[in-house]
Design an enzyme around this catalytic site. Structure first.
Site, PDB file in Angstrom:
ATOM      1  N   LYS A 170      46.542  22.731  75.469  1.00  7.05           N
ATOM      2  CA  LYS A 170      45.140  23.122  75.503  1.00  7.05           C
ATOM      3  C   LYS A 170      44.447  22.503  74.293  1.00  7.05           C
ATOM      4  O   LYS A 170      44.579  22.980  73.172  1.00  7.05           O
ATOM      5  CB  LYS A 170      44.943  24.639  75.452  1.00  7.05           C
ATOM      6  CG  LYS A 170      43.489  25.007  75.714  1.00  7.05           C
ATOM      7  CD  LYS A 170      42.984  26.187  74.898  1.00  7.05           C
ATOM      8  CE  LYS A 170      42.294  25.829  73.612  1.00  7.05           C
ATOM      9  NZ  LYS A 170      41.048  25.074  73.686  1.00  7.05           N
ATOM     10  N   GLU A 245      50.081  25.193  61.844  1.00  7.79           N
ATOM     11  CA  GLU A 245      49.590  24.273  60.817  1.00  7.79           C
ATOM     12  C   GLU A 245      48.149  24.673  60.562  1.00  7.79           C
ATOM     13  O   GLU A 245      47.292  24.494  61.415  1.00  7.79           O
ATOM     14  CB  GLU A 245      49.727  22.835  61.336  1.00  7.79           C
ATOM     15  CG  GLU A 245      49.788  21.831  60.224  1.00  7.79           C
ATOM     16  CD  GLU A 245      48.425  21.380  59.804  1.00  7.79           C
ATOM     17  OE1 GLU A 245      47.828  22.051  58.930  1.00  7.79           O
ATOM     18  OE2 GLU A 245      47.956  20.384  60.356  1.00  7.79           O
ATOM     19  N   CYS A 279      42.789  18.682  57.190  1.00  5.02           N
ATOM     20  CA  CYS A 279      43.456  19.850  56.626  1.00  5.02           C
ATOM     21  C   CYS A 279      44.159  19.529  55.314  1.00  5.02           C
ATOM     22  O   CYS A 279      44.239  20.364  54.432  1.00  5.02           O
ATOM     23  CB  CYS A 279      44.437  20.422  57.632  1.00  5.02           C
ATOM     24  SG  CYS A 279      45.510  19.184  58.343  1.00  5.02           S
ATOM     25  N   GLU A 378      38.660  26.728  52.544  1.00  5.00           N
ATOM     26  CA  GLU A 378      38.626  25.405  53.177  1.00  5.00           C
ATOM     27  C   GLU A 378      37.210  25.180  53.736  1.00  5.00           C
ATOM     28  O   GLU A 378      36.748  25.927  54.595  1.00  5.00           O
ATOM     29  CB  GLU A 378      39.659  25.371  54.307  1.00  5.00           C
ATOM     30  CG  GLU A 378      39.788  24.016  54.960  1.00  5.00           C
ATOM     31  CD  GLU A 378      40.950  23.972  55.950  1.00  5.00           C
ATOM     32  OE1 GLU A 378      41.024  24.830  56.829  1.00  5.00           O
ATOM     33  OE2 GLU A 378      41.781  23.044  55.828  1.00  5.00           O
TER      34      GLU A 378
HETATM   35  P1  NAP Z   1      40.103  27.261  65.590  1.00  6.21           P
HETATM   36  O1  NAP Z   1      39.145  28.246  66.136  1.00  6.21           O
HETATM   37  O2  NAP Z   1      41.311  27.747  64.907  1.00  6.21           O
HETATM   38  O3  NAP Z   1      40.493  26.305  66.815  1.00  6.21           O
HETATM   39  C1  NAP Z   1      41.700  25.596  66.958  1.00  6.21           C
HETATM   40  C2  NAP Z   1      42.206  25.693  68.391  1.00  6.21           C
HETATM   41  O4  NAP Z   1      42.546  27.046  68.689  1.00  6.21           O
HETATM   42  C3  NAP Z   1      41.173  25.288  69.443  1.00  6.21           C
HETATM   43  O5  NAP Z   1      41.827  24.659  70.527  1.00  6.21           O
HETATM   44  C4  NAP Z   1      40.608  26.624  69.854  1.00  6.21           C
HETATM   45  O6  NAP Z   1      39.993  26.610  71.129  1.00  6.21           O
HETATM   46  C5  NAP Z   1      41.855  27.486  69.855  1.00  6.21           C
HETATM   47  N1  NAP Z   1      41.602  28.920  69.792  1.00  6.21           N
HETATM   48  C6  NAP Z   1      40.477  29.581  69.430  1.00  6.21           C
HETATM   49  N2  NAP Z   1      40.633  30.911  69.553  1.00  6.21           N
HETATM   50  C7  NAP Z   1      41.892  31.119  69.984  1.00  6.21           C
HETATM   51  C8  NAP Z   1      42.656  32.284  70.297  1.00  6.21           C
HETATM   52  N3  NAP Z   1      42.155  33.513  70.184  1.00  6.21           N
HETATM   53  N4  NAP Z   1      43.940  32.130  70.713  1.00  6.21           N
HETATM   54  C9  NAP Z   1      44.478  30.910  70.821  1.00  6.21           C
HETATM   55  N5  NAP Z   1      43.798  29.768  70.575  1.00  6.21           N
HETATM   56  C10 NAP Z   1      42.524  29.865  70.147  1.00  6.21           C
HETATM   57  O7  NAP Z   1      39.374  26.296  64.614  1.00  6.21           O
HETATM   58  P2  NAP Z   1      37.820  25.880  64.663  1.00  6.21           P
HETATM   59  O8  NAP Z   1      36.954  27.063  65.006  1.00  6.21           O
HETATM   60  O9  NAP Z   1      37.696  24.734  65.537  1.00  6.21           O
HETATM   61  O10 NAP Z   1      37.564  25.514  63.152  1.00  6.21           O
HETATM   62  C11 NAP Z   1      37.350  26.553  62.197  1.00  6.21           C
HETATM   63  C12 NAP Z   1      37.947  26.206  60.864  1.00  6.21           C
HETATM   64  O11 NAP Z   1      39.367  26.066  60.985  1.00  6.21           O
HETATM   65  C13 NAP Z   1      37.502  24.887  60.268  1.00  6.21           C
HETATM   66  O12 NAP Z   1      36.301  24.987  59.616  1.00  6.21           O
HETATM   67  C14 NAP Z   1      38.657  24.546  59.376  1.00  6.21           C
HETATM   68  O13 NAP Z   1      38.524  25.181  58.141  1.00  6.21           O
HETATM   69  C15 NAP Z   1      39.851  25.098  60.094  1.00  6.21           C
HETATM   70  N6  NAP Z   1      40.557  24.035  60.865  1.00  6.21           N
HETATM   71  C16 NAP Z   1      41.747  23.596  60.408  1.00  6.21           C
HETATM   72  C17 NAP Z   1      42.395  22.577  61.079  1.00  6.21           C
HETATM   73  C18 NAP Z   1      43.707  22.041  60.623  1.00  6.21           C
HETATM   74  O14 NAP Z   1      43.990  20.871  60.842  1.00  6.21           O
HETATM   75  N7  NAP Z   1      44.573  22.839  60.045  1.00  6.21           N
HETATM   76  C19 NAP Z   1      41.834  22.005  62.205  1.00  6.21           C
HETATM   77  C20 NAP Z   1      40.611  22.499  62.682  1.00  6.21           C
HETATM   78  C21 NAP Z   1      40.004  23.512  61.992  1.00  6.21           C
HETATM   79  P3  NAP Z   1      38.436  26.274  71.331  1.00  6.21           P
HETATM   80  O15 NAP Z   1      37.847  26.005  70.004  1.00  6.21           O
HETATM   81  O16 NAP Z   1      38.433  25.120  72.256  1.00  6.21           O
HETATM   82  O17 NAP Z   1      37.829  27.488  71.961  1.00  6.21           O
END
Ligand code: NAP
Ligand code: MG
Length: 474
Positions: A170, A245, A279, A378
């Site tokens: 996904k 991660e 990240c 972050e």
């Molecule tokens: P996120 O919400 O953690 O999203 C990452 C993935 O998880 C997406 O595919 C998202 O789906 C999915 N997801 C969301 N809610 C979930 C749930 N309840 N159960 C399972 N999967 C779920 O991250 P984001 O909102 O895109 O970004 C927020 C912050 O996270 C950023 O500002 C950054 O600080 C951090 N981040 C870190 C990394 C890294 O490489 N470690 C990468 C991205 C973001 P959908 O978004 O498609 O709904």
């Protein structure tokens, strides 16, 4: 227009059982560039069923055949080079050169590396008193974020395939198109049906469904700590193993004998690459007290080289991924000013002349204290925090004074000092003096940066269970 309203399940593109559709936006233009279907739990169930049916034959496919399959994937991936670059620039907004040198290449390297690591990998070992066998963990659920649409997907998929684990992916719904190309690549490479399944949709539906599904044996997630915690909770219901991660707040320690111009360039490069949405980016720059002014001067000199603008023109930095991310970054910049850091460059608002697109200014804060919000959290945007230190012990103390532990960086000449910093930072990956990338090197975090290691042979290990056999007839 890229309209991909089907999921890829059991080797076929199938209609979604739901009718919800999501528009995908190009962050550089704010225009709609396509649509995807938002999957349902029913779609997920179908994908899990297909993966479970594929498991017996895929998990016992010979190592040689799996190596060949990964090599064919790398070949097919290479053939789609132009599509991948174009797609990532459109959905993520990264400059074309970054889409090629970073995004395209990382995916390619993960598939080739997995083939190489697999060749050397031993699945059965005679330990004298017992025989140790490594077997596929079962069906894996992969949940990936938007910031590296080919890197995070490819490292997980390549490792799972090497281990003989069928997957359900996904991807983040804001960057779904790179994964569609991957599905096409796997089909062209002859990946058996049911081994790769792609279900698009919302995190709180499909992501949540993956982490709690009794038919999924292992979950690998990259993204925020907030979601990582939920995944662990869900996974606990069926005692599923998880790999997480979850980002970081990594330090870059500049030693007293470092080339200051080079150090400044390295620091700026960290916040520029992928518009700071990395990240493992170094976002806390630790400078000896005595070098503070000289370093600030160098940063200001280097900064204009990193032009922000249209990713299809010759710019180094594209927009942020979304309006939401843009707002988040603005509020962090405001917070930095409020908490008393010195704004050296950039600030809130859009760069001049860039009214359309989620562009933000390259921003540098100085006089940052490690307990300020901008040093603790972050930001995921092009925002640098400069902090100062007294001596090496102080630098190490500040480096480790964080809930994260994904990466650490050190630049300078003195070998003793380089070694001391490298071995003292509590983080999963340390880079000394801009060392070259190595796709065989494990990647993952200490502390709240996550659980588990990806890439190379460590990546393969994640998708395996260990079995011991006593009295195995030789
Ligand atoms: P996120 O919400 O953690 O999203 C990452 C993935 O998880 C997406 O595919 C998202 O789906 C999915 N997801 C969301 N809610 C979930 C749930 N309840 N159960 C399972 N999967 C779920 O991250 P984001 O909102 O895109 O970004 C927020 C912050 O996270 C950023 O500002 C950054 O600080 C951090 N981040 C870190 C990394 C890294 O490489 N470690 C990468 C991205 C973001 P959908 O978004 O498609 O709904
Ligand atoms: Mg989200």
């Amino acid at each position: 227009m890229r309209n991909y309203l089907k999921h890829y399940i059991n080797g076929e593109w199938v209609e979604s059982t739901g009718s919800d559709v999501e528009e995908v936006i190009n962050p550089a233009t704010e225009e709609v560039i396509g649509k995807i279907s938002l999957g349902t739990k029913e779609d997920l169930d179908k994908a899990v069923k297909a993966a479970r049916e594929a498991f017996p034959s895929f998990s016992t496919m010979s190592k040689d055949d799996r190596v060949k399959m990964l090599e064919r994937i790398a070949e097919e991936y290479e053939k789609r080079k132009d599509d991948i670059i174009e797609t990532i620039t459109d959905e993520l907004g990264s400059p074309l050169a970054v889409s090629e040198k970073v995004h395209f290449m990382m995916g390619y390297n993960h598939f080739s590396q997995a083939a190489e690591s697999l060749k050397e990998f031993s699945f059965m070992e005679d330990m004298g008193g017992h025989t140790r066998v490594k077997e596929s963990v079962g069906v894996s659920g992969l949940i990936t974020p938007w910031n590296f649409p080919t890197n995070q997907t490819s490292t997980k998929i390549a490792s799972a395939f090497a281990a003989g684990s069928p997957v359900i992916l996904k991807p983040a719904e804001v960057t779904p198109f790179a994964a569609i190309i991957l599905a096409e690549i796997f089909e062209a490479a002859g990946v058996p049906k049911g081994v790769f399944n792609l279900v698009n949709g919302k995190g709180d539906v499909i992501g949540d469904g993956i982490s709690s599904h009794p038919g999924i044996d292992f979950v690998s997630f990259t993204g925020s700590g907030r979601v990582g915690k939920k995944i662990m909770q869900n996974a606990s219901e069926s005692i599923k193993n998880v790999a997480l991660e979850l980002g970081g707040k990594s330090p870059l320690v500049v030693l007293e004998d470092a080339d200051i111009e080079q150090a400044a360039r390295t620091a700026v490069n960290h916040i520029a690459t992928n518009t700071g949405q990395v990240c493992s980016a170094a976002t806390r720059i630790l400078i000896p007290n005595s070098m503070k002014e000289a370093f600030e001067e160098e940063v200001l000199k280097v900064l204009p080289e990193f032009t922000v603008g249209d990713p299809r023109q010759d710019n180094k930095v594209g927009p942020l991924i979304s309006k939401k991310q843009w707002n988040t970054v603005q509020s962090y910049i405001e917070k930095g000013v409020e908490e008393g850091a010195t704004l050296l460059a950039g600030g809130t608002g859009k760069p001049e002349g860039l009214d359309k697109g989620y562009y933000t200014k390259m921003t540098v804060f100085s006089d940052v204290k490690n307990d300020m919000t901008i040093a603790e959290e972050e930001i995921f945007g092009p925002v640098m925090s400069i902090l100062t230190y007294e001596d090496l012990d102080d630098a190490i103390r500040i480096s480790n004074d964080t809930e994260y532990g994904l990466a650490g960086y050190v630049v300078g000449e003195d070998k003793e000092a380089l070694r001391k910093v490298a071995t003292s930072i509590r983080a999963g990956r340390i880079k000394v003096n801009d060392a070259e990338a190595d796709f065989a090197a494990p990647f993952g975090g200490f502390k709240q940066s996550g659980i588990g290691r990806e890439w190379g042979d460590h990546g393969i290990e994640e998708y395996l269970e260990t079995k011991t056999i006593l009295g195995y007839p030789s």
